[in-house]
Design a protein around this motif. Structure first.
Motif, PDB file in Angstrom:
ATOM      1  N   UNK A  58       0.801  -1.214   0.000  1.00  9.78           N
ATOM      2  CA  UNK A  58       0.000   0.000   0.000  1.00  9.78           C
ATOM      3  C   UNK A  58       0.836   1.267   0.000  1.00  9.78           C
ATOM      4  N   UNK A  59       0.232   2.334   0.448  1.00  8.60           N
ATOM      5  CA  UNK A  59       0.914   3.626   0.529  1.00  8.60           C
ATOM      6  C   UNK A  59       1.408   3.859   1.947  1.00  8.60           C
ATOM      7  N   UNK A  60       2.250   4.881   2.102  1.00  7.31           N
ATOM      8  CA  UNK A  60       2.755   5.199   3.428  1.00  7.31           C
ATOM      9  C   UNK A  60       4.264   5.188   3.487  1.00  7.31           C
ATOM     10  N   UNK A  61       4.791   5.174   4.699  1.00 10.91           N
ATOM     11  CA  UNK A  61       6.235   5.200   4.912  1.00 10.91           C
ATOM     12  C   UNK A  61       6.848   3.845   4.581  1.00 10.91           C
ATOM     13  N   UNK A  62       8.172   3.834   4.487  1.00 12.97           N
ATOM     14  CA  UNK A  62       8.883   2.576   4.245  1.00 12.97           C
ATOM     15  C   UNK A  62       8.562   1.557   5.340  1.00 12.97           C
ATOM     16  N   UNK A  63       8.542   2.025   6.583  1.00 11.24           N
ATOM     17  CA  UNK A  63       8.255   1.133   7.710  1.00 11.24           C
ATOM     18  C   UNK A  63       6.834   0.585   7.643  1.00 11.24           C
ATOM     19  N   UNK A  64       5.870   1.445   7.359  1.00 14.62           N
ATOM     20  CA  UNK A  64       4.481   0.969   7.306  1.00 14.62           C
ATOM     21  C   UNK A  64       4.296  -0.053   6.186  1.00 14.62           C
ATOM     22  N   UNK A  65       5.006   0.146   5.076  1.00 16.95           N
ATOM     23  CA  UNK A  65       4.926  -0.832   3.984  1.00 16.95           C
ATOM     24  C   UNK A  65       5.503  -2.172   4.408  1.00 16.95           C
ATOM     25  N   UNK A  66       6.635  -2.138   5.110  1.00 15.13           N
ATOM     26  CA  UNK A  66       7.266  -3.380   5.572  1.00 15.13           C
ATOM     27  C   UNK A  66       6.355  -4.114   6.555  1.00 15.13           C
ATOM     28  N   UNK A  67       5.714  -3.369   7.437  1.00 11.92           N
ATOM     29  CA  UNK A  67       4.814  -3.982   8.415  1.00 11.92           C
ATOM     30  C   UNK A  67       3.623  -4.627   7.717  1.00 11.92           C
ATOM     31  N   UNK A  68       3.083  -3.956   6.711  1.00 11.56           N
ATOM     32  CA  UNK A  68       1.945  -4.534   5.977  1.00 11.56           C
ATOM     33  C   UNK A  68       2.366  -5.780   5.187  1.00 11.56           C
ATOM     34  N   UNK A  69       3.599  -5.790   4.700  1.00 11.97           N
ATOM     35  CA  UNK A  69       4.106  -6.999   4.045  1.00 11.97           C
ATOM     36  C   UNK A  69       4.189  -8.159   5.045  1.00 11.97           C
ATOM     37  N   UNK A  70       4.660  -7.867   6.243  1.00  6.39           N
ATOM     38  CA  UNK A  70       4.748  -8.899   7.276  1.00  6.39           C
ATOM     39  C   UNK A  70       3.353  -9.418   7.632  1.00  6.39           C
ATOM     40  N   UNK A  71       2.418  -8.500   7.780  1.00  5.36           N
ATOM     41  CA  UNK A  71       1.044  -8.880   8.133  1.00  5.36           C
ATOM     42  C   UNK A  71       0.450  -9.822   7.085  1.00  5.36           C
ATOM     43  N   UNK A  72       0.794  -9.591   5.829  1.00  6.32           N
ATOM     44  CA  UNK A  72       0.315 -10.438   4.738  1.00  6.32           C
ATOM     45  C   UNK A  72       1.067 -11.759   4.658  1.00  6.32           C
ATOM     46  N   UNK A  73       2.400 -11.693   4.746  1.00  2.00           N
ATOM     47  CA  UNK A  73       3.230 -12.872   4.501  1.00  2.00           C
ATOM     48  C   UNK A  73       3.299 -13.846   5.682  1.00  2.00           C
ATOM     49  N   UNK A  74       3.398 -13.317   6.897  1.00  2.00           N
ATOM     50  CA  UNK A  74       3.659 -14.177   8.062  1.00  2.00           C
ATOM     51  C   UNK A  74       2.683 -15.342   8.212  1.00  2.00           C
ATOM     52  N   UNK A  75       1.378 -15.124   8.077  1.00  2.00           N
ATOM     53  CA  UNK A  75       0.460 -16.259   8.248  1.00  2.00           C
ATOM     54  C   UNK A  75       0.565 -17.313   7.136  1.00  2.00           C
ATOM     55  N   UNK A  76       1.183 -16.939   6.020  1.00  2.00           N
ATOM     56  CA  UNK A  76       1.253 -17.837   4.861  1.00  2.00           C
ATOM     57  C   UNK A  76       2.537 -18.659   4.821  1.00  2.00           C
TER      58      UNK A  76
END
Length: 314
Positions: A58-76
């Protein structure tokens, strides 16, 4: 052991590990070096076509993007600490093998690689950092991804394996070195899962306290790659406490793990990997870098040059 007794043990262990970090605050001298970050790998464009990185970040800071990637990837991504498959060490191959396939677990090294390349593909400075305990007789260590957030102007540790990051009492996300210093000074820090809100940090501190113990144990010395890129290229550098003999400890550790594996009947893939590591550790040179190698901001020219070259192609 009930929860109260378990918490008392965890607190005692945290105090021990924190005291060890305090006693080793001074780091070995060495050259101050810059990591090379490569954003122009054609494989990153293929990665973005195959997996919806931009949509999930999504949009936002580098950190917020990394966190959203983790939120998506970690459960998978299922975890397997004894992973030793011969899958190419790049995000696309590792995701093809493990994403949404609980039978194909991978370890922290692989997960850190996935997050590193996903971030690089999104023009975020990212690097893998191996974190080691002081003891040579510990079968466990850890690997995370540090990203550089341009808005906050700082490095931040993100962990796809554990699914989150650490913050201080002001809710500021911490780097690997900031986390080490916080434990050494007995300063309160809190692990936050990517799916958790920061509204009640005090509650998260209690809920995620076991992570403090785990990370404090594994923050004694570090290893970084010389080049952050698609796949693996170049050597590694160690950042160690003053007087620490990294070669001796690494050799002792792999030898101890071989004996442990034989006793516990680890699978052939793990044992073969340990045997190869034991042979290579005996002959390799251990390059020690200055602690500033981990502290300084990245060379922005690397990203600017890539963006300029990309624009000229359009």
């Amino acid at each position: 052991m009930n929860k109260k007794d378990e918490r008392e043990v965890q607190e005692k262990l945290l105090n021990i590990y924190s005291g060890m970090l305090l006693a080793s605050e001074k780091f070995e001298d060495g050259p101050k070096e810059h990591t090379v970050y490569e954003f122009n790998c054609p494989e990153f464009k293929e990665l973005k076509l195959k997996y919806p990185l931009e949509e999930k970040a999504g949009k936002g800071s580098d950190f917020s993007k990394a966190v959203k990637l983790i939120k998506w990837l970690a459960p998978e991504l299922a975890h397997n600490g004894y992973y030793a498959k011969d899958i190419p060490m790049n995000a696309a191959s590792l995701l093809d093998y493990s994403f949404g396939k609980p039978e194909n677990g991978i370890n922290c090294v692989c997960k850190a690689k996935i997050l590193q390349e996903c971030c690089l593909a999104l023009n975020i400075f990212a690097r893998r950092v191996w974190m080691y305990p002081a003891s040579a007789y510990d079968e466990d260590n850890h690997c995370v991804t540090e990203i550089y957030d341009r808005k906050m102007k700082k490095w931040i540790m993100t962990d796809l394996s554990q699914g989150g990051y650490f913050v201080d009492d002001r809710k500021t996300p911490l780097s690997v070195l900031e986390l080490r210093e916080s434990f050494a000074e007995n300063t309160k820090v809190t692990f936050v899962l990517a799916k958790q809100s920061l509204n009640n940090v005090a509650a998260l501190y209690e809920k995620n306290f076991a992570q403090n113990v785990y990370f404090a144990k594994n923050l004694y010395y570090f290893c970084l790659e010389e080049v952050s890129t698609y796949g693996v290229r170049g050597g590694v550098r160690y950042v160690t406490p003053a007087g620490f003999d990294v070669k001796k400890v690494r050799l002792k550790n792999v030898g101890w793990n071989v004996k442990l594996g034989e006793r516990e009947h680890w699978n052939d893939e793990i044992m073969n990997a340990l045997t190869e590591a034991k042979d290579s550790f005996a002959t390799k040179e251990y390059h020690i870098s200055h602690i500033r190698t981990m502290q300084e901001e990245p060379d922005w020219k690397q990203l600017l040059n890539y963006n300029l070259a990309d624009l000229l192609k359009k």
